[in-house]
Design a protein around this motif. Structure first.
Motif, PDB file in Angstrom:
ATOM      1  N   SER A  93       0.834  -1.205   0.000  1.00  0.00           N
ATOM      2  CA  SER A  93       0.000   0.000   0.000  1.00  0.00           C
ATOM      3  C   SER A  93       0.870   1.259   0.000  1.00  0.00           C
ATOM      4  O   SER A  93       2.047   1.211   0.365  1.00  0.00           O
ATOM      5  N   ASP A  94       0.293   2.390  -0.400  1.00  0.00           N
ATOM      6  CA  ASP A  94       1.061   3.633  -0.501  1.00  0.00           C
ATOM      7  C   ASP A  94       1.709   4.023   0.824  1.00  0.00           C
ATOM      8  O   ASP A  94       2.820   4.523   0.847  1.00  0.00           O
ATOM      9  N   ASP A  95       1.005   3.763   1.943  1.00  0.00           N
ATOM     10  CA  ASP A  95       1.582   4.123   3.239  1.00  0.00           C
ATOM     11  C   ASP A  95       2.522   3.044   3.784  1.00  0.00           C
ATOM     12  O   ASP A  95       3.078   3.197   4.861  1.00  0.00           O
ATOM     13  N   GLY A  96       2.690   1.955   3.043  1.00  0.00           N
ATOM     14  CA  GLY A  96       3.624   0.916   3.459  1.00  0.00           C
ATOM     15  C   GLY A  96       3.116   0.025   4.579  1.00  0.00           C
ATOM     16  O   GLY A  96       3.835  -0.851   5.067  1.00  0.00           O
ATOM     17  N   PRO A 146       5.787   0.516  11.015  1.00  0.00           N
ATOM     18  CA  PRO A 146       4.801   1.058  10.074  1.00  0.00           C
ATOM     19  C   PRO A 146       5.430   2.016   9.059  1.00  0.00           C
ATOM     20  O   PRO A 146       5.090   2.004   7.886  1.00  0.00           O
ATOM     21  N   ASP A 147       6.388   2.838   9.481  1.00  0.00           N
ATOM     22  CA  ASP A 147       6.958   3.829   8.558  1.00  0.00           C
ATOM     23  C   ASP A 147       8.290   3.370   7.973  1.00  0.00           C
ATOM     24  O   ASP A 147       9.129   4.183   7.603  1.00  0.00           O
ATOM     25  N   GLY A 148       8.486   2.062   7.894  1.00  0.00           N
ATOM     26  CA  GLY A 148       9.730   1.541   7.320  1.00  0.00           C
ATOM     27  C   GLY A 148      10.688   1.099   8.405  1.00  0.00           C
ATOM     28  O   GLY A 148      10.603   1.539   9.559  1.00  0.00           O
ATOM     29  N   GLY A 149      11.618   0.232   8.058  1.00  0.00           N
ATOM     30  CA  GLY A 149      12.561  -0.289   9.033  1.00  0.00           C
ATOM     31  C   GLY A 149      11.930  -1.375   9.881  1.00  0.00           C
ATOM     32  O   GLY A 149      10.875  -1.901   9.561  1.00  0.00           O
ATOM     33  N   ASN A 150      12.618  -1.731  10.970  1.00  0.00           N
ATOM     34  CA  ASN A 150      12.148  -2.854  11.774  1.00  0.00           C
ATOM     35  C   ASN A 150      12.083  -2.484  13.251  1.00  0.00           C
ATOM     36  O   ASN A 150      12.440  -1.374  13.639  1.00  0.00           O
ATOM     37  N   ARG A 151      11.603  -3.421  14.046  1.00  0.00           N
ATOM     38  CA  ARG A 151      11.288  -3.119  15.443  1.00  0.00           C
ATOM     39  C   ARG A 151      12.309  -3.686  16.426  1.00  0.00           C
ATOM     40  O   ARG A 151      11.980  -3.924  17.599  1.00  0.00           O
TER      41      ARG A 151
END
Lengths: 549, 449
Positions: free
Chosen positions: A243-246, B262-267
């Motif tokens: 999705s666009d927001d990843g 959620p915004d990339g990368g990992n936890r």
């Protein structure tokens, strides 16, 4: 839809190539095969023919070693033995996005023997193809059988079989997949991935072609000598959209099916031409609303239904399973005991017909003879909705002959490679299309509130094959006889007999095709079997749908 | 002492050297697997099959630039090995470039691990038959019917690269599992053991446990729903073995895993589970030993994955590590979930109402973002009421997120090695406790026995 009819080479007569072979052949020519072959003849004129002589894959020294093993086993005290020289070659080419992720080839070659002492089996195998090693192998197998017979004897009795002293069979094909270069295979996959990656939101695409060539020489102490070569091919593709927001991703996988065919099958699938459609489906899933749980009518495309058949009809009609032989792993069956179910248990409506066969063109379990030298055949498993027969091997036929009146094996013995002892494995088990020419569109038009499912998703079923939870790849909401919109996160659940009794409409011949798996697992040690299941588009009423999100 | 199964150290080294000498590629990697498998199966109170085979296979990977191909064969004459090397080179020359290929590893510091137990390597068909006969006798005396499997592996592996890596490793494993059923098929019980050392397989106890479970279990109705569940170690292991592949940084970084941010990368570094949860891998863990190097030569050492509920690390291939400017980290070769001090009895005694589960069947992933699985209970499911097992109940399908399970753990027993693969073959060693967990989702009834 996902697959289209393919030209069938004119020289390919499944189950015909051994009709002229010695002594006796009781098999009937499959109605479906006949129709398909007859229909395809005209289109097939340009296809290069495969040379039947290729069946003679094993050399005289390998034949001599097999005879030696049988002689040694007899001298050591076995009253029956059968052995196999098996060479299995795999070739795999994989591509991930725009790079090649694997180029692999494997080759495994060896000899085995299975012996009967008293009523107990012993088995041994070696990859060392010398007279000394094969002699030791045969003696080891007899020693194991003797040890078992002394401590906890079994009672195997073999059903009669005709002797085939010089038989051969080759999977019908026009292009040997092993003659197509890795470069060409990789180029096809890279091109398909490239097409998929053009789709909106598509970030990942992985595709593979796995080719198998299995050369199998079977000899029995009763005098059969059968040389066969099998080709199977497994194309696969997975396309993932983000999705666009990843925060969300959805995958369209299981887009095509394996088959017991040559490379012409891959060419006919048009992976490159179809990739954009599958990519679009992956992207559509991102936007699709999550399914509303509840009762829905279900239209199952063959690309989904075949695995439901495999799990809920194929497995419970394995006789060894029904009698507890697989209780410690693969499980037992709701179709037991035989004397209370055969000819009595209703599994579905009276227009529902299932056959077992090892003769169907393109089937992964299609063969000339099985691993015990029993010729391939077709037989009814469910007739007019009633359960009538199991899948059997030579040492199982007599367990149910009082109920079925059949004293011979249905030819279901198979060991996955030279290291593996043959036992009962699933033949192609297929749902016959309806007599009327009902199309996919007709079935959709007959549905007011339904879900049309394509492709196999996550599958799980209990070990007696009652409780099913099956998902899919693509879910279309059907509203008032039309495809309305895509849904996601659906799985259908239920209890096997109720599920099949809710079958209301089956499509005609034009909607019939084979789905397949290379990895049907059974036995300890675990062995895999490749098997196909044919079926038409089918409509089931009032099925419980859950949301798996 | 008998000769160990599988090729000797000297033979492994000489075949590896021979192939590296034959190689004309820029790079070459050789992997040899050599071993023996023996097995005995019982069904309907008889030995139904037994066998043995030895196999040595050689896997050759040839590389030109970044063109890579591999060939595997079990044909080992000098001529056939030469042909296999040439074939892998021919394939590699025409293979398209793999931009993710990373040059072979050179010599690594690898601490050897002893995972070969003579007790297992020398196990005979007679010993297997005697164990089978013992179980048959046990079942017959309880008017039950047994199906069992003993899987025995012994062998050696070696890995060599043209950049000078060499490692070899010998190992054994044995799994013994047993299902005992009533003659009418209405009752069933299961027990099993898995070990590297045959001396740690308690075949008499396995038989006793399965027969006892069968005697006590038959299905009586219970509504599906969310229950406090006590999972025996095998049930825990069958779920947790799926985590081996989940601890992967690439799928997390790419947004395809529960461990994705959620915004990339990992936890990595985040507290994600109950603080009683500790998960690690250790190739030297007693009786769960594995090779100290993986299939490309990355060394394996003790590694924490989850520490007091906090995600400690994720595995990175050499390629992904290079992309992210990090050190590579091999995937776990075994999985150990640290236990606690509670006994199974204490878990039952502390439970007002719950379900005791022996093991599972047909476990399949349904949602990687929540690490959710479905599957079914099997061979011994019991209702607990007011601190006691009150009655056996029907089997269930579960639909359960492992994340939720690892957040809802209340009690843990000491950890033990379990037979965690559904087929009961010797596999990746899994060491786990029994756990008591809240809100386990038993979503529907299964009619299976």
């Amino acid at each position: 839809m996902a697959l289209r009819p393919l030209p069938i080479p004119v020289n390919h007569r499944p189950s015909v190539s051994n009709l002229g072979s010695p002594i006796h052949d009781s098999r009937q020519f499959s109605r479906r095969n006949f129709i398909k072959l007859a229909g395809a003849g005209a289109a097939a004129g340009t296809v290069v023919s495969a040379a039947p002589a290729a069946a003679q894959s094993m050399t005289s020294s390998e034949r001599a070693l097999l005879l030696l093993a049988i002689d040694v086993a007899r001298d050591a005290g076995a009253h029956y033995s059968d052995g196999r020289v098996i060479r299995t070659q795999f070739e795999a080419v994989g591509a991930r996005e725009l790079r090649v992720s694997r180029v692999q080839s494997t080759d495994s070659f060896g000899i085995n023997i299975r012996v009967l002492v008293g009523g107990s089996w012993g088995f041994s195998a070696t990859q060392v193809l010398t007279r000394e090693a094969v002699t030791k192998m045969a003696r080891d197998a007899v020693a194991i059988a003797t040890a078992n017979n002394a401590v906890a004897p079994s009672t195997a009795v073999l059903a009669p079989v005709d002797v085939y002293p010089n038989a051969s069979w080759v999977t019908p094909h026009s292009i040997d997949p092993f003659t197509v270069s890795f470069e060409d295979k990789a180029a096809l996959l890279l091109k398909a991935n490239e097409e998929a990656l053009r789709g909106s939101n598509v970030r990942y695409a992985a595709s593979n072609i796995l080719c198998v060539k299995e050369e199998r020489l079977v000899a029995t102490s009763e005098g059969s000598f059968i040389d066969q070569t099998f080709y199977r091919i497994n194309p696969s593709m997975n396309i993932t959209a983000i999705s666009d927001d990843g925060n969300d991703f959805q995958t369209r996988g299981a887009v095509v099916e394996p088959a017991g065919r040559g490379y012409e099958y891959i060419l006919g699938l048009d992976l490159v031409g179809n990739a954009p459609k599958w990519a679009e489906e992956a992207a559509l899933k991102l936007e699709a609303p999550s399914v509303e749980p509840g009762k829905w009518d279900l239209i199952l495309h063959p690309s989904n239904l075949w695995l439901t058949i495999h799990e809920s009809i194929g497995h419970p009609t394995e006789l060894d399973r029904a009698l507890g032989y697989e209780a410690n792993y693969a499980g037992t069956s709701f179709l037991h005991p035989p004397e209370e179910t055969l000819g009595q248990t209703r599994v579905g409506p009276d227009f529902m017909q299932f056959v077992g066969n090892r003769t169907e063109f393109g089937g992964c379990a299609t063969t000339g003879w099985d691993d015990e030298g029993v010729p391939a055949e077709e037989w009814p498993i469910i007739e007019d909705g009633i359960f009538v027969d199991y899948q059997t091997t030579r040492d199982q036929a007599e367990w149910i002959s009082a109920q079925t009146g059949i004293t011979r094996s249905h030819g279901c013995a198979y060991g996955q490679n030279w290291e593996s002892m043959p036992f009962q494995r699933m033949p192609n088990v297929s749902l016959m299309p309806g007599k009327e020419d009902i199309s996919e569109e007709d079935v959709i038009a007959a549905t007011d509130h339904g879900i049309f499912i394509e492709g196999r998703g996550s599958y799980s079923i209990d070990q007696q094959r009652y409780n099913i939870q099956f998902a899919g790849q693509v879910f279309w909401e059907i509203k008032n006889g039309k495809k309305h919109r895509m849904l996601r996160d659906a799985a259908y659940v239920g209890r096997t007999p109720e599920f099949w009794n809710s079958l209301d409409v089956i499509g005609g011949d034009s909607t019939y095709f084979l789905g397949a798996s290379f990895s049907d697992a059974k036995g300890q040690p675990i062995q895999v079997n490749a098997v196909s299941h044919g079926c038409p588009v089918s409509l089931f009423r009032d099925i419980d749908i859950i949301n798996t999100a | 002492m008998a000769e160990a199964k599988g090729l000797s150290k000297d033979d492994l080294q000489s075949i590896s050297n021979r192939i590296l000498e034959l190689s004309e590629a820029d790079h070459c990697r050789v992997r040899i697997n050599s071993g023996w498998r023996g097995y005995t199966r019982v069904a309907t109170n008889r030995i139904t099959s037994a066998g043995g085979s030895e196999k040595t296979s050689v896997n050759i990977t040839s590389v030109f630039g970044q063109r890579v191909a591999s060939v595997e064969t079990n044909r080992l004459s000098d001529d056939e090995l030469r042909q296999a090397v040439r074939r892998s080179e021919d394939m590699a020359r025409i293979a398209p470039v793999d931009p993710e290929y990373i040059e072979e590893l050179g010599p690594q510091i690898i601490a050897p691990i002893n995972a070969y137990y003579d007790s297992t390597g020398e196990l005979t068909p007679q010993t297997r038959a005697v164990a089978a006969a013992l179980a048959i006798k046990q079942a017959q005396s309880a008017d039950q019917v047994v199906a069992s499997y003993m899987d025995v592996n012994a062998g050696s592996t070696a890995l060599a690269t043209s950049n000078g890596f060499y490692g070899s490793h010998a190992h054994t494993g044995v799994a013994y599992t047993l299902t005992s059923r009533s003659p009418d098929g209405r009752q069933s019980g299961w027990a099993g053991d898995e070990a590297n050392d045959w001396n740690n397989i308690e075949s008499q106890r396995v038989a006793n446990d399965a027969v006892r479970k069968c005697r006590n279990w038959r299905k009586t109705a219970l509504e599906p729903g969310e229950y406090t569940a006590i999972l025996e170690p095998t049930a825990v292991g069958m779920l947790m073995r799926n985590m081996v592949n989940v601890f992967n940084q690439r799928t997390a970084d790419e947004g395809r895993s529960f461990f994705s941010k959620p915004d990339g990368g990992n936890r990595i570094g985040e507290s994600l589970f109950d603080d009683k949860i500790n998960i690690f891998s250790d190739p030297a863990y007693l009786d769960a030993e594995t090779s100290p190097f993986n299939s490309v030569g990355q060394p394996l050492a003790k590694q924490d994955w989850v520490n007091s509920g906090r995600l400690q690390e994720l595995a990175r291939s050499r390629y992904w590590a290079q992309q992210k400017n990090q050190q590579p980290l091999a995937s776990p070769s075994n999985l150990i979930m640290a236990g606690g001090d509670d006994s199974l009895e204490e878990m039952i005694a502390s439970t007002r109402r719950g379900v005791l589960i022996t093991r599972f069947w047909y476990i399949r992933g349904i949602n990687p973002k929540t690490i959710s699985y479905t599957g079914l209970t099997r061979d011994g499911t019991f209702l607990i009421e007011n601190g006691r097992i009150s009655r056996p109940v029907t089997n269930f399908r579960f639909n359960q997120s492992l994340v939720d399970m690892l957040r809802n753990v209340q009690m843990l027993s000491p950890a033990v090695r379990v037979a965690a693969s559904e087929s009961s073959s010797v596999s990746t060693p899994i060491v786990v406790p029994a756990i008591k967990v809240d809100k386990f989702n038993l979503s529907s009834v299964s009619d299976a026995i």
